[in-house]
Design a protein around this motif. Structure first.
Motif, short mmCIF file in Angstrom:
data_model
loop_
_atom_site.label_atom_id
_atom_site.label_comp_id
_atom_site.label_asym_id
_atom_site.label_seq_id
_atom_site.Cartn_x
_atom_site.Cartn_y
_atom_site.Cartn_z
N LYS A 127 -41.31 -9.92 12.07
CA LYS A 127 -42.23 -10.26 10.98
C LYS A 127 -41.49 -10.24 9.65
N HIS A 128 -40.33 -9.57 9.63
CA HIS A 128 -39.46 -9.57 8.45
C HIS A 128 -39.09 -11.01 8.06
N TYR A 129 -38.97 -11.89 9.07
CA TYR A 129 -38.54 -13.27 8.84
C TYR A 129 -39.69 -14.28 8.87
N MET A 130 -40.88 -13.79 9.24
CA MET A 130 -42.03 -14.70 9.39
C MET A 130 -43.14 -14.43 8.39
N GLY A 131 -43.19 -13.22 7.85
CA GLY A 131 -44.28 -12.85 6.97
C GLY A 131 -45.42 -12.20 7.74
N PRO A 132 -46.51 -11.83 7.06
CA PRO A 132 -47.64 -11.11 7.68
C PRO A 132 -48.50 -12.04 8.53
N ILE A 133 -48.03 -12.33 9.75
CA ILE A 133 -48.66 -13.34 10.61
C ILE A 133 -50.05 -12.93 11.11
N PHE A 134 -50.38 -11.63 11.03
CA PHE A 134 -51.67 -11.17 11.53
C PHE A 134 -52.68 -10.91 10.41
N ASP A 135 -52.31 -11.20 9.16
CA ASP A 135 -53.22 -11.05 8.04
C ASP A 135 -53.96 -12.38 7.86
N PRO A 136 -55.25 -12.43 8.18
CA PRO A 136 -55.96 -13.72 8.13
C PRO A 136 -55.98 -14.37 6.75
N SER A 137 -55.86 -13.57 5.69
CA SER A 137 -55.89 -14.14 4.34
C SER A 137 -54.55 -14.76 3.94
N LEU A 138 -53.49 -14.47 4.72
CA LEU A 138 -52.15 -14.96 4.36
C LEU A 138 -51.50 -15.83 5.44
N SER A 139 -51.94 -15.69 6.69
CA SER A 139 -51.23 -16.30 7.81
C SER A 139 -51.12 -17.82 7.71
N THR A 140 -52.11 -18.49 7.12
CA THR A 140 -52.06 -19.95 7.03
C THR A 140 -51.12 -20.43 5.94
N GLN A 141 -50.65 -19.51 5.07
CA GLN A 141 -49.77 -19.89 3.97
C GLN A 141 -48.29 -19.73 4.30
N LEU A 142 -47.98 -19.10 5.42
CA LEU A 142 -46.62 -18.65 5.68
C LEU A 142 -45.69 -19.80 6.04
N VAL A 143 -44.48 -19.70 5.49
CA VAL A 143 -43.38 -20.60 5.86
C VAL A 143 -42.23 -19.71 6.31
N PRO A 144 -42.05 -19.55 7.62
CA PRO A 144 -41.02 -18.63 8.11
C PRO A 144 -39.62 -19.17 7.90
N HIS A 145 -38.63 -18.29 8.05
CA HIS A 145 -37.24 -18.72 8.02
C HIS A 145 -36.92 -19.57 9.24
N GLU A 146 -35.85 -20.35 9.11
CA GLU A 146 -35.39 -21.14 10.25
C GLU A 146 -34.73 -20.22 11.29
N PRO A 147 -35.11 -20.36 12.56
CA PRO A 147 -34.41 -19.60 13.60
C PRO A 147 -33.07 -20.25 13.92
N PRO A 148 -32.13 -19.50 14.48
CA PRO A 148 -32.24 -18.08 14.82
C PRO A 148 -32.24 -17.21 13.55
#
Length: 375
Positions: free
Chosen positions: A132-153
């Protein structure tokens, strides 16, 4: 408590009844454990469950780390003994801001209690976080739709994302103590291990799902997308996580660093599903994009079925909703990127632990059966 000359180090595992807490206790109690022999204190909010191996800990302490006075009262008797803290605890609430407040409070209270000793011996703390350090708060419904995670790996030197994250808060809190002790950060992927007390337990959730499917004659359908079915993912065997944390705690050149910790291989959920179905003796159903279903909704009313299974097989008594994470798993199985972390930094610093993920599935399912958590 007086210092024991028979031990070279004393560990406090905060969150000892979780998947990694259990494997940490087992790793530290091995005769060959680096830095040992270890005295091992285990801490959790509730009493030890019946499946926890008796005699694995030198001392167990139950307390609520969000309560400062209760934490001080319970930890002050051992404060002058503890040389290492292994932090594998977390509490999750509805929003990431609440997660920051709650988890920071827990860590602050424990550190204050250990440092309350007249002659504190604390030398190192390992902190387990995750991708989640690289993806953001994916389980927070107020924020999850806004997230732009880092490119893997995912790599440890990626900059922080511009979202609130309790992992960031805990890292910053540890950094303020850098003059007093060393630390290491361990960023796990999806953890695979055995416990009824871990909040996000993928293998137990899928074990419950497959068991109910078999009992009710339901097809064991994959509750994700074609993308995750076909693309790469990785996992973290709890034993590898424990091994890396003990390594970092006892290796001078490894301290004050953050490390990803995965099994070192990748898999597709298609290959994972074949193994899962074989282990639980249910028919493998190839993914069909036209056959859409809501995983969480399907399992919502299966608690009664699980209660019957528990009773019939004499299993550890736990409600289905307390040992599964259907909503969280559904989120993971709908990622639109490959959930993969780089292990290069860890290898460069000298850690070479690994596990075969698909073999781990069989190992941990068998362990869950031995513990009487699943039939």
């Amino acid at each position: 408590m007086e210092k024991d000359p028979d031990y070279r180090a004393a560990a406090l595992i905060v969150g000892v009844t979780g998947m990694v807490g259990l494997t940490l206790a087992e790793a530290l109690k091995k005769p060959t454990a680096p830095g040992g022999p270890w005295k091992v204190y285990g801490a959790a909010r509730r009493a030890l469950p019946t499946w926890f191996p008796s005699g694995l800990l030198d001392h167990f302490i139950a307390f609520d780390a969000t309560n400062r006075d209760e934490t001080l009262q319970n930890l002050s008797p051992i404060a002058s003994n503890v040389t290492h803290i292994f932090w594998v605890a977390l509490q999750i609430r509805e929003t990431e801001q609440l997660n920051i407040t709650l988890n920071s409070t827990m860590l602050t209270n424990v550190l204050a209690a250990i440092n309350s000793a007249s002659d504190p011996q604390l030398r190192h703390i390992t902190m387990q976080t995750g991708t989640k350090h690289y993806m953001g708060p994916i389980f927070d419904p107020s924020l999850s739709t806004q997230l732009v995670p880092h490119e893997p790996p995912f790599r440890e030197d990626y900059p922080r994302l511009p979202y609130p994250n309790f992992y960031y808060a805990l890292e910053d809190l540890l950094a303020t103590y850098s003059h007093s002790f060393t630390y290491s950060i361990h960023r796990s992927s999806i953890i695979i291990g055995a416990s009824s007390r871990s909040l996000y337990n993928t293998i137990l959730t899928l074990s419950v799902y497959a068991t109910i499917c078999r009992r009710e004659g339901l097809p064991c359908r994959y509750p994700g997308t074609l993308y995750t079915w076909e693309h790469f993912c990785d996992m973290s065997d709890a034993r590898v996580l424990a091994e890396q944390q003990v390594w970092a705690a006892t290796t001078d050149g490894a301290k004050n660093e953050a490390y990803n910790c995965t099994n070192g291989d990748v898999f597709t959920w298609k290959s994972f599903w074949k193994v899962l179905c074989k282990v639980f003796e249910v028919e493998f159903v190839p993914f069909d994009e036209k056959d859409k279903f809501d995983f969480t909704e399907l399992m919502r009313d299966k608690g009664r079925v699980w209660d019957e299974i528990v009773e019939e097989h004499g299993l550890y008594k736990a409600k289905m909703e307390d040992i599964t994470c259907f909503e969280a798993l559904q989120t993971v199985l709908h990622f639109e990127f490959q959930h993969v972390s780089s292990m290069n930094k860890s290898r460069e610093f000298g850690f070479f632990g690994y596990a075969d993920t698909l073999k781990s599935v069989r190992i941990w399912v068998e362990r869950l059966r031995q513990m009487k958590i699943i039939p």
